[in-house]
Design a protein around this motif. Structure first.
Motif, mmCIF file in Angstrom:
data_model
loop_
_atom_site.group_PDB
_atom_site.id
_atom_site.type_symbol
_atom_site.label_atom_id
_atom_site.label_comp_id
_atom_site.label_asym_id
_atom_site.label_seq_id
_atom_site.Cartn_x
_atom_site.Cartn_y
_atom_site.Cartn_z
ATOM 1 N N ASN A 231 0.816 -1.203 0.000
ATOM 2 C CA ASN A 231 0.000 0.000 0.000
ATOM 3 C C ASN A 231 0.858 1.264 0.000
ATOM 4 O OD1 ASN A 231 1.071 -0.187 2.494
ATOM 5 N ND2 ASN A 231 -0.875 -0.207 3.619
ATOM 6 N N TYR A 233 1.775 2.913 -2.675
ATOM 7 C CA TYR A 233 1.524 3.737 -3.831
ATOM 8 C C TYR A 233 0.196 4.465 -3.696
ATOM 9 C CZ TYR A 233 5.203 0.837 -5.757
ATOM 10 O OH TYR A 233 6.381 0.171 -5.963
ATOM 11 N N THR A 235 -3.438 5.725 -4.815
ATOM 12 C CA THR A 235 -4.502 5.063 -5.549
ATOM 13 C C THR A 235 -4.937 5.866 -6.761
ATOM 14 O OG1 THR A 235 -6.129 6.119 -4.114
ATOM 15 C CG2 THR A 235 -5.380 3.914 -3.495
ATOM 16 N N SER A 237 -4.974 7.231 -10.507
ATOM 17 C CA SER A 237 -4.605 6.652 -11.797
ATOM 18 C C SER A 237 -3.816 7.670 -12.595
ATOM 19 C CB SER A 237 -5.862 6.251 -12.570
ATOM 20 O OG SER A 237 -5.506 5.825 -13.854
ATOM 21 N N ARG A 245 -0.855 3.297 -15.053
ATOM 22 C CA ARG A 245 -0.146 2.991 -13.811
ATOM 23 C C ARG A 245 -1.144 2.980 -12.671
ATOM 24 N NH1 ARG A 245 4.332 7.400 -13.534
ATOM 25 N NH2 ARG A 245 4.446 6.563 -11.427
ATOM 26 N N ASN A 246 -2.166 2.196 -12.800
ATOM 27 C CA ASN A 246 -3.190 2.123 -11.765
ATOM 28 C C ASN A 246 -2.724 1.263 -10.606
ATOM 29 O OD1 ASN A 246 -4.910 3.603 -13.367
ATOM 30 N ND2 ASN A 246 -5.688 1.777 -14.378
ATOM 31 N N VAL A 247 -3.157 1.631 -9.431
ATOM 32 C CA VAL A 247 -2.998 0.753 -8.277
ATOM 33 C C VAL A 247 -4.324 0.064 -8.071
ATOM 34 C CG1 VAL A 247 -2.550 0.631 -5.809
ATOM 35 C CG2 VAL A 247 -1.203 2.157 -7.248
ATOM 36 N N GLN A 255 -3.422 -4.390 -2.466
ATOM 37 C CA GLN A 255 -3.091 -3.473 -3.536
ATOM 38 C C GLN A 255 -1.895 -3.987 -4.322
ATOM 39 O OE1 GLN A 255 -2.527 0.465 -2.046
ATOM 40 N NE2 GLN A 255 -4.505 0.570 -1.032
ATOM 41 N N TYR A 256 -1.977 -3.861 -5.622
ATOM 42 C CA TYR A 256 -0.829 -4.175 -6.471
ATOM 43 C C TYR A 256 -0.753 -3.150 -7.585
ATOM 44 C CZ TYR A 256 -4.263 -6.332 -9.625
ATOM 45 O OH TYR A 256 -5.338 -6.562 -10.457
ATOM 46 N N ARG A 257 0.429 -2.899 -8.029
ATOM 47 C CA ARG A 257 0.658 -1.866 -9.016
ATOM 48 C C ARG A 257 0.566 -2.437 -10.426
ATOM 49 N NH1 ARG A 257 5.849 2.247 -9.116
ATOM 50 N NH2 ARG A 257 5.013 3.711 -10.651
ATOM 51 N N GLU A 258 -0.358 -1.911 -11.213
ATOM 52 C CA GLU A 258 -0.518 -2.329 -12.616
ATOM 53 C C GLU A 258 0.334 -1.411 -13.486
ATOM 54 O OE1 GLU A 258 -0.627 -4.102 -15.456
ATOM 55 O OE2 GLU A 258 -2.352 -4.998 -14.430
ATOM 56 N N TYR A 259 1.348 -1.973 -14.112
ATOM 57 C CA TYR A 259 2.282 -1.155 -14.882
ATOM 58 C C TYR A 259 2.230 -1.406 -16.384
ATOM 59 C CZ TYR A 259 5.000 -5.475 -14.463
ATOM 60 O OH TYR A 259 5.397 -6.787 -14.479
#
Length: 318
Positions: A231, A233, A235, A237, A245-247, A255-259
Motif C-alpha cells: 500500500n 503507492y 490510488t 490513476s 499505472r493504476n494501483v 493493492q498491487y501496481r498495474e504497470y
C-alpha cells in the motif's frame, strides 16, 4: 461466352475450387471452438485464441505452473496402453526472464512418465518425444522479443510442415523489460540514430504481432507477470505516454501496481492472481513443498484454489 463457359475458364468456379471444403471448414471451426482443460488452470474451460495472464509477486510459482502446463501439452493422450491425458501437441516457451531451468522441466517430465509405468522406470522413447515437442526461445530485450515474434510464423510453419502442431504459447514474463524500456524513454540514444523505445509503441507491436500469429496459427497464450504488492503507492490513476499505472485492489483488498500499458490489459481475456499462502504445509520425507493460492479474477470465481508445488510437480490441494 456464357456463364457456364466463364466458370469453366476459372472465374467463379476457380474461386470456389480454391476455397476450403465444407468438411475442412467444420473441422477447423470445431478445433477452434473446442475447450481445453489445462491443469492446474482447469477451473475455466479455455479455447485456442484465449490470452491468459498469471500475475503475482516474485516468487509465487508462476514459472512452475507454466512448466506444468507445458508438460501436460507435450504428453500424449495415451502411450503403450497408459493414459497420460496430455494434449499430444508441441509447446513454444518464450523466456524473457532468462532464468528457465531445463533440468526442472526434465525432472517434472520424468516423474510424470514414471507414474504411468508399472515398473517405475522412465520410458526413454516417450521422454525423447516429449522433449522434441518442447520448443524454446530466449530473449534478452524488447528488440529480440519483437524479432522473435515476427519470425515465429516461419518457425511454426516449418514445424507444421513436419507434422508438428503447436497449440500453446508460453511467455515468461511479459513485463520483464518494462522498467528498462521505461528508462530508455529518458535517455538519448545517439548510436546509429536509433529511435527511442516507448512503452506504448512496444506493447502495441507485441500485441499486434501476437494477434497476427494467432490468425494463422491458433494457439492458447499464457503469459506470466510479476507485480509488487503493498500500500505504498497512491490510488490515483496516472497515464504516462499511454501507459496505465493504476494501483488495483484484489478481492482481498490487497493493492498491487498495474504497470503494463492498456493495450496489453485489454488484449488479455483471462486473468489469474497467484500468491503465497499464509498456511504452509508441513515438510515430510525430506520433500520440499510450498503452498500458493490461485484465484481467477477474469472471469471472477469466488472460491480460490490452493496449489502445492513439490519437487515432482504442481498439484491442486483438494
Amino acid at each position: 461466352m456464357n456463364k457456364k463457359e466463364d466458370n469453366e475458364k476459372g472465374g467463379v468456379k476457380g474461386w470456389i475450387d480454391g476455397d476450403e471444403t465444407a468438411h475442412y471448414m467444420l473441422r477447423r471451426i470445431s478445433a477452434l471452438r473446442s475447450t481445453l482443460l489445462v491443469p492446474p488452470l482447469h477451473r475455466v474451460p479455455l479455447r485456442l485464441g484465449n490470452v491468459i495472464e498469471i500475475f503475482g509477486p516474485s516468487p509465487s510459482a508462476k514459472t512452475q505452473i507454466l512448466i506444468q502446463v507445458a508438460i501436460n501439452c507435450v504428453l500424449p493422450k495415451e502411450w503403450n496402453g497408459v493414459r497420460y491425458g496430455g494434449f499430444d501437441h508441441s509447446v513454444l516457451f518464450v523466456d524473457l526472464d532468462c532464468r528457465f531451468d531445463i533440468s526442472r522441466f526434465s525432472q517434472m517430465l520424468t516423474h510424470r512418465i514414471m507414474e504411468g509405468t508399472a515398473i517405475g522406470d522412465c520410458d526413454k522413447t516417450l521422454y525423447d518425444l516429449c522433449m522434441q515437442r518442447f520448443l524454446y526461445a530466449r530473449c534478452s530485450n524488447s528488440f529480440e522479443f519483437l524479432q522473435t515474434l515476427k519470425s515465429l510464423h516461419y518457425r511454426l510453419k516449418r514445424e507444421k510442415d513436419h507434422g508438428v502442431s503447436v497449440q500453446l504459447l508460453l511467455i515468461d514474463s511479459i513485463g520483464a523489460f518494462h522498467w528498462v524500456d521505461r528508462a530508455s524513454m529518458f535517455l538519448s540514444l545517439k548510436e546509429h540514430n536509433r529511435k527511442k523505445l516507448f512503452l506504448q509503441s512496444v506493447s502495441e507491436a507485441v500485441v499486434q504481432d501476437i494477434k497476427k500469429l494467432l490468425q494463422v496459427h491458433p494457439m492458447l497464450v499464457i503469459a506470466t507477470k510479476s507485480v509488487i504488492f503493498g500500500n505504498t503507492y497512491s490510488t490515483a490513476s496516472e497515464e504516462v505516454n499511454g501507459c496505465s499505472r493504476n494501483v488495483t485492489r484484489s478481492p482481498q483488498h490487497t493493492q498491487y501496481r498495474e504497470y503494463m500499458p492498456s493495450v496489453w490489459q485489454s488484449f488479455v481475456t483471462h486473468r489469474i492472481l497467484l500468491r503465497r499462502s499464509d498456511d504452509q504445509p508441513v515438510i515430510s520425507n525430506s520433500e520440499n513443498s510450498s503452498l500458493y493460492v490461485l484465484e481467477w479474477l477474469l472471469p471472477r470465481i469466488g472460491l480460490p484454489d490452493k496449489i502445492i508445488v513439490k519437487d515432482n510437480g504442481v498439484f491442486v490441494n483438494s
